[in-house]
Motif scaffolding. Sequence first.
Motif, PDB file in Angstrom:
ATOM      1  N   THR A 266       0.840  -1.193   0.000  1.00  0.00           N
ATOM      2  CA  THR A 266       0.000   0.000   0.000  1.00  0.00           C
ATOM      3  C   THR A 266       0.879   1.248   0.000  1.00  0.00           C
ATOM      4  O   THR A 266       1.804   1.356   0.811  1.00  0.00           O
ATOM      5  CB  THR A 266      -0.916   0.033   1.232  1.00  0.00           C
TER       6      THR A 266
ATOM      7  N   ARG B  75      -3.411   4.473  -2.737  1.00  0.00           N
ATOM      8  CA  ARG B  75      -4.435   5.377  -2.222  1.00  0.00           C
ATOM      9  C   ARG B  75      -4.136   6.785  -2.736  1.00  0.00           C
ATOM     10  O   ARG B  75      -3.003   7.249  -2.681  1.00  0.00           O
ATOM     11  CB  ARG B  75      -4.447   5.357  -0.694  1.00  0.00           C
ATOM     12  N   ALA B  76      -5.166   7.452  -3.268  1.00  0.00           N
ATOM     13  CA  ALA B  76      -4.955   8.766  -3.876  1.00  0.00           C
ATOM     14  C   ALA B  76      -6.215   9.605  -3.776  1.00  0.00           C
ATOM     15  O   ALA B  76      -7.328   9.083  -3.601  1.00  0.00           O
ATOM     16  CB  ALA B  76      -4.552   8.600  -5.338  1.00  0.00           C
ATOM     17  N   HIS B  77      -6.050  10.925  -3.929  1.00  0.00           N
ATOM     18  CA  HIS B  77      -7.182  11.849  -3.918  1.00  0.00           C
ATOM     19  C   HIS B  77      -7.840  11.939  -5.288  1.00  0.00           C
ATOM     20  O   HIS B  77      -9.014  12.290  -5.385  1.00  0.00           O
ATOM     21  CB  HIS B  77      -6.712  13.251  -3.494  1.00  0.00           C
TER      22      HIS B  77
ATOM     23  N   ARG C 188     -10.780   6.773  -4.478  1.00  0.00           N
ATOM     24  CA  ARG C 188      -9.794   6.795  -3.405  1.00  0.00           C
ATOM     25  C   ARG C 188      -8.485   6.125  -3.798  1.00  0.00           C
ATOM     26  O   ARG C 188      -7.615   5.930  -2.954  1.00  0.00           O
ATOM     27  CB  ARG C 188     -10.368   6.105  -2.165  1.00  0.00           C
ATOM     28  N   GLY C 189      -8.353   5.767  -5.090  1.00  0.00           N
ATOM     29  CA  GLY C 189      -7.116   5.134  -5.544  1.00  0.00           C
ATOM     30  C   GLY C 189      -7.402   4.002  -6.503  1.00  0.00           C
ATOM     31  O   GLY C 189      -8.498   3.904  -7.084  1.00  0.00           O
TER      32      GLY C 189
ATOM     33  N   GLU D 100       0.684   5.746  -0.731  1.00  0.00           N
ATOM     34  CA  GLU D 100      -0.206   6.900  -0.795  1.00  0.00           C
ATOM     35  C   GLU D 100       0.398   7.978  -1.684  1.00  0.00           C
ATOM     36  O   GLU D 100       1.623   8.156  -1.723  1.00  0.00           O
ATOM     37  CB  GLU D 100      -0.466   7.451   0.605  1.00  0.00           C
ATOM     38  N   THR D 101      -0.470   8.679  -2.386  1.00  0.00           N
ATOM     39  CA  THR D 101      -0.045   9.748  -3.286  1.00  0.00           C
ATOM     40  C   THR D 101      -1.211  10.711  -3.460  1.00  0.00           C
ATOM     41  O   THR D 101      -2.330  10.422  -3.000  1.00  0.00           O
ATOM     42  CB  THR D 101       0.412   9.167  -4.645  1.00  0.00           C
TER      43      THR D 101
END
Length: 432
Positions: free
Chosen positions: A3, A213-215, A199-200, A5-6
């Motif tokens: 996992t 996971r991303a915006h 959310r990704g 995040e970005t």
Amino acid sequence: MTTIETEVVVVGSGPGGASAARELVRAGKQVTLLEWGSDSEWIGSHLSMLPKIDLKYALPLGHAMMVRGIATGGSSLIYCGTATRPAAFIKRQTGIDLGPLAEEFERELKIAPLPERLVGDAARRIMDAANALGINWELLPKFIDPEKCVPDCGECMLGCRRGAKWSSRFFVREAQSLGLTLRSGWKADEVIHEQGRARGVRGRGPDGPFEVRAHRVLVSAGGLGTPIILKRSGIEQAGRGFFSDPLVFTYGVREGQQKGSIYDVPMTAGTWQFHASEGFMLTDLAETWLLMLSSLGLKFRADQIFNPGKTLGVMTKVKDPISGTIDADGELKKEIEPVVKQRLALGDQRAREILLKAGVKKSSLWTAPVKAAHPGGSAPIGKVVDQNLETQIKGCYVADSSVVPDELGTPVVLLALCLGKYAAGKMISTWN
């Protein structure tokens, strides 16, 4: 499960994805770019390109034969380097004006026809023959740096080891220098969404399953790959129809011809004279020698097996109505429709006339099996994405030929670049 995040995750490093990723990184966003294929720099030969091509759709099982690039740069590794402005109907049908963006890319990448020294003998003979028949045949705008290009190379569709032909790898490398994270060998399967918002993405990489996971999410996996991801994400309208721009190669051998079309820059010149009225365009082009030998075998033309190096080729590419389906497992169903067969036949007839005028032997004429290029229309504007190229999943955008709402029949790289920049702009303008 790995996992990470970005801020933004971009799926696909072809022209649309690379253009969007570069724009987002320039705007200061943290961007992770996922590419299913490898990031190998080994290009320029049949052997180097085989691992970079997806052959799943290469057999005519309910559809025309087609291949796509699976590596950093996507299918821009194997395209012919031809630039065509976004079709006028896109603006009419969607209200999206990509013209100014096309002009920006033309200036930045110095898109222009080839200089005379790079017009090969076969391309010149075909152009002279077509014009002698009253066909408006002219040099086509190219994504090619003439200072790096050399005559009689014939490597354009094998990756171009000299870097003369632009591919989206150039934008990926620029974005990496500005902070982009590239994850090669990471294949996205679906968009993660919660309460209707992206959310990704989720998929599988070299070390097993992953979640990014991303915006914001931008899907740019091409006309075949994008609808599969969207359908797996719950967007059922994706993949309900697509176009594939079917094409045929018409070949002939000219006595005394020293070098044939396989040595030329592909699509050096051509005509759009019949595109609006009869649904096809023509250009000088031959398959690479290995593919030509394959076509010879499929057409049982053993008499031409020793002639690839001196064969002249003309390609007919036709517009293809949106029809058929692409399901969540990537299975295609699409018949070659009667109108497409008619367009191919008309183009093949014109091609034969041109080749005969160029001096080929009538007995040497033959036509390769039907193939197809740059599929699209599988996630069209107005049905799957809105005017901002956003799907029903908020924060999930699409930027590739899949959003085109109608039959096309033209090269798509410049169009995809514009769509990528346009989508990135919409993302940035609504960021909160």
